[in-house]
Design a protein around this motif. Structure first.
Motif, PDB file in Angstrom:
ATOM      1  N   ASP A  59       0.833  -1.196   0.000  1.00 49.24           N
ATOM      2  CA  ASP A  59       0.000   0.000   0.000  1.00 49.24           C
ATOM      3  C   ASP A  59       0.872   1.253   0.000  1.00 49.24           C
ATOM      4  O   ASP A  59       0.626   2.201  -0.752  1.00 49.24           O
ATOM      5  CB  ASP A  59      -0.908  -0.026   1.229  1.00 49.24           C
ATOM      6  CG  ASP A  59      -1.975   1.053   1.199  1.00 49.24           C
ATOM      7  OD1 ASP A  59      -2.571   1.275   0.127  1.00 49.24           O
ATOM      8  OD2 ASP A  59      -2.205   1.682   2.242  1.00 49.24           O
ATOM      9  N   ALA A  60       1.898   1.258   0.846  1.00 46.43           N
ATOM     10  CA  ALA A  60       2.807   2.408   0.903  1.00 46.43           C
ATOM     11  C   ALA A  60       3.607   2.537  -0.384  1.00 46.43           C
ATOM     12  O   ALA A  60       3.837   3.657  -0.879  1.00 46.43           O
ATOM     13  CB  ALA A  60       3.738   2.266   2.101  1.00 46.43           C
ATOM     14  N   LYS A  61       4.046   1.415  -0.944  1.00 40.77           N
ATOM     15  CA  LYS A  61       4.795   1.469  -2.201  1.00 40.77           C
ATOM     16  C   LYS A  61       3.934   2.065  -3.307  1.00 40.77           C
ATOM     17  O   LYS A  61       4.424   2.845  -4.145  1.00 40.77           O
ATOM     18  CB  LYS A  61       5.265   0.069  -2.588  1.00 40.77           C
ATOM     19  CG  LYS A  61       6.371  -0.485  -1.705  1.00 40.77           C
ATOM     20  CD  LYS A  61       6.777  -1.896  -2.125  1.00 40.77           C
ATOM     21  CE  LYS A  61       7.829  -2.462  -1.197  1.00 40.77           C
ATOM     22  NZ  LYS A  61       8.240  -3.836  -1.549  1.00 40.77           N
ATOM     23  N   ALA A  62       2.651   1.704  -3.325  1.00 45.17           N
ATOM     24  CA  ALA A  62       1.758   2.253  -4.345  1.00 45.17           C
ATOM     25  C   ALA A  62       1.645   3.764  -4.211  1.00 45.17           C
ATOM     26  O   ALA A  62       1.600   4.491  -5.222  1.00 45.17           O
ATOM     27  CB  ALA A  62       0.380   1.600  -4.231  1.00 45.17           C
ATOM     28  N   MET A  63       1.625   4.273  -2.982  1.00 53.85           N
ATOM     29  CA  MET A  63       1.575   5.722  -2.772  1.00 53.85           C
ATOM     30  C   MET A  63       2.845   6.382  -3.288  1.00 53.85           C
ATOM     31  O   MET A  63       2.800   7.449  -3.913  1.00 53.85           O
ATOM     32  CB  MET A  63       1.376   6.025  -1.294  1.00 53.85           C
ATOM     33  CG  MET A  63      -0.011   5.669  -0.782  1.00 53.85           C
ATOM     34  SD  MET A  63      -0.174   5.849   1.005  1.00 53.85           S
ATOM     35  CE  MET A  63       0.042   7.624   1.185  1.00 53.85           C
ATOM     36  N   LEU A  64       3.975   5.750  -3.047  1.00 50.28           N
ATOM     37  CA  LEU A  64       5.248   6.317  -3.502  1.00 50.28           C
ATOM     38  C   LEU A  64       5.329   6.368  -5.018  1.00 50.28           C
ATOM     39  O   LEU A  64       5.923   7.298  -5.585  1.00 50.28           O
ATOM     40  CB  LEU A  64       6.415   5.506  -2.936  1.00 50.28           C
ATOM     41  CG  LEU A  64       6.697   5.702  -1.449  1.00 50.28           C
ATOM     42  CD1 LEU A  64       7.593   4.597  -0.921  1.00 50.28           C
ATOM     43  CD2 LEU A  64       7.333   7.065  -1.195  1.00 50.28           C
ATOM     44  N   THR A  65       4.755   5.393  -5.693  1.00 54.73           N
ATOM     45  CA  THR A  65       4.832   5.371  -7.160  1.00 54.73           C
ATOM     46  C   THR A  65       3.986   6.463  -7.797  1.00 54.73           C
ATOM     47  O   THR A  65       4.120   6.723  -9.001  1.00 54.73           O
ATOM     48  CB  THR A  65       4.386   4.005  -7.717  1.00 54.73           C
ATOM     49  OG1 THR A  65       3.030   3.743  -7.322  1.00 54.73           O
ATOM     50  CG2 THR A  65       5.290   2.893  -7.222  1.00 54.73           C
TER      51      THR A  65
END
Length: 527
Positions: free
Chosen positions: A329-335
């Motif tokens: 979920d956090a990685k998706a926000m970073l992308t």
């Protein structure tokens, strides 16, 4: 030595003058590039490979990504590439990431900052077992002004387990812990040279801090460590003859702790300082200076090397790697981030000092909410004296729970980590308020790590502008696919692209009409 490369471009030994063909030749960095004149004698073109018959006005030798930085860095640390995956706190830079980097002949640091001693020890034991005998891995030692005893115990732990490299970060001055890591195990080699057991990296963003690490350890700190029985007299004597750190990482506009300074200003300043101090102290070898912060594209990496960096360190972009210790979920926000989607916010570990760090702004309210807590801390002497409307807003919009409940959770945490903090809080209401507010700052990072989606609006994600630049560069490429984003693939693509950018610049200085497209490198998958 074997080489790494993307799929081959079309090969031709004929001169090329067309901009599109020149751009294709630029990508063939591992071949000789011969600059030739055209039929009129005025235009310049390229022939790749064997030297052609005819009017050659210049030749560039093959260029490998391995050669972009300082060869002494690679020799000192037993690596093939002058590239480091930096420590990301709370174990976001995982043991898996460090192991992958070491086996790819690069260097990585485990993110020990923010973790308790048992967690650090588990990680160190795992790495020491999996990478036994390998010199190219390390662990972070973070400056902990609120927990100096923990900092010291972590330093002792790293030495006890023979961690070969230690990255010291967030230091504003020297402490016994960091000097101990630098000096312990110093000895004379067979030819009289001073040999280090532990190689210390120091992250710096200010010249006055860099000077402390570039100088020998202060006599009073060395004397203190000798008196405590932590150093021998010979080790202290040798420490007075060498810099505290022989690898200085110049950290510019990075995620997490940062002074937001531009690399183009900061790196030359520290390089000049390094040269002056090496001459002043008569060191037998130059201190290696690397670059960190803002490195999310090949052009950025190439620029760092062109400025004189011996090595580069990446951070923010590695959070989207498959090995990174944060939630999908956090990685998706970073992308989704672009270069302006970052902001400064209060730091949990230095909250009372007003220190800030750089975090993601897009998709999370962490920065604003953490700022509310710091303003309340500055304005009021205790939790009990918070105005009712301020307290209600903090409990509802930030903490998500009554202050008393949060204090109970905070107390339990410090009972395990450091009971002295509880005793201090009972004596000092201001400190109690700081601990309660730090509960939010500390947990906001853990919620992002574990993927606590109910608290997505509170995710604390350390992130610099490099993340946005990386997203734009990789959009539509193989590195846009989550499963392809290993820390090693990210590294190899950044290095390969930096070599291409460097070759394009070299040819342009010869007068070859290199088109802008030649500086662009499209990510690919390396075998």
């Amino acid at each position: 030595m074997s080489v790494l490369a993307c799929p081959d471009e079309a090969v031709t030994a004929s001169p090329v003058f067309d901009p599109e063909q020149i751009a294709a030749c630029v990508r063939r960095v591992r071949e000789h590039a011969h600059i030739v004149t055209g039929p009129t004698g005025r235009e310049l073109g390229l022939v790749m490979g064997a030297r052609p018959v005819g009017d050659v006005v210049g030749t560039l030798p093959p260029l490998y990504p391995e050669w972009l930085g300082g060869r002494t860095f690679c020799e000192a640390h037993g690596v093939r590439f002058p590239y480091v995956a930096g420590e990301m706190a709370n174990g976001i830079a995982t043991t898996r990431m460090v192991t992958a980097m070491a086996r790819a002949e690069m260097l990585g640091f485990f993110g020990a900052g923010g973790l308790g001693l048992p967690e650090v020890e588990r990680a160190v034991r795992e790495l020491a077992g999996d990478l036994a005998g390998m010199p190219n891995w390390g662990v972070n030692l973070i400056h902990s002004p609120n927990e100096p005893e923990l900092e010291y115990r972590v330093a002792k732990l790293l030495l006890r387990h023979g961690v070969p490299c230690v990255s010291a970060s967030a230091y504003m001055g020297l402490t016994p812990a960091v000097v101990l890591c630098s000096a312990a195990g110093l000895r004379r080699g067979p030819e009289g040279q001073i040999v280090r057991r532990t190689r210390l990296f120091a992250k710096v963003s200010r010249p006055e801090v860099a000077e402390r690490f570039l100088s020998p350890a202060p006599p009073d700190l060395l004397r203190h460590l000798v008196e405590r029985g932590e150093l021998g007299a010979e080790e202290a004597a040798l420490a007075a003859r060498v810099p505290v750190a022989e690898d200085i990482t110049v950290e510019s506009d990075s995620g997490g702790h940062t002074d937001n300074r531009p690399l183009g200003v900061l790196l030359p300043r520290i390089l000049n300082l390094r040269d002056r101090l090496v001459r002043r102290f008569g060191y037998p070898r130059a201190v290696r200076v690397g670059a960190a912060g803002g490195l999310g594209t090949p052009d950025g990496v190439a620029a760092a090397f062109a400025l004189g960096a011996a090595y580069v360190v990446t951070g923010s972009v590695n959070q989207v790697a498959v090995e990174a210790g944060i939630s999908d979920d956090a990685k998706a926000m970073l992308t989704e981030a672009d270069i302006a989607d970052v902001v400064m916010a209060p730091a949990a570990d230095m909250f009372e000092l007003g220190v800030k760090l750089q975090v993601l702004r897009r998709g999370t309210m962490f920065a604003q909410r953490a700022g509310q807590l710091y303003e309340a801390y500055r304005a009021h002497p205790s939790l009990e004296e918070l105005p009712p409307e301020v307290r209600a807003k903090i409990e509802r919009d930030v903490l998500g729970a009554p202050v008393e409940e949060v204090w109970d959770l905070t107390r339990r945490f410090w009972e395990q980590r450091d009971p002295a903090e509880i005793a201090r809080a009972e004596r000092d209401p201001k400190h109690r308020m700081a601990l309660v507010f730090r509960w939010y700052l500390g947990n906001s990072s853990r919620w992002a790590i574990t993927g606590e989606t109910a608290r997505r609006g509170d995710y604390q994600l350390w992130c610099g502008p490099a993340m946005g630049a990386f997203n734009q560069w990789t959009a539509g490429s193989v590195l846009a696919e989550r499963d392809n984003r290993s820390v090693v693939q990210i590294a190899l693509n950044l290095l390969e692209g930096a070599a291409v950018s460097t070759r394009a610049h070299q040819l342009r200085t010869y007068g070859v009409p290199v088109p802008p497209a030649a500086f662009a490198f499209t990510p690919c998958l390396f075998a």
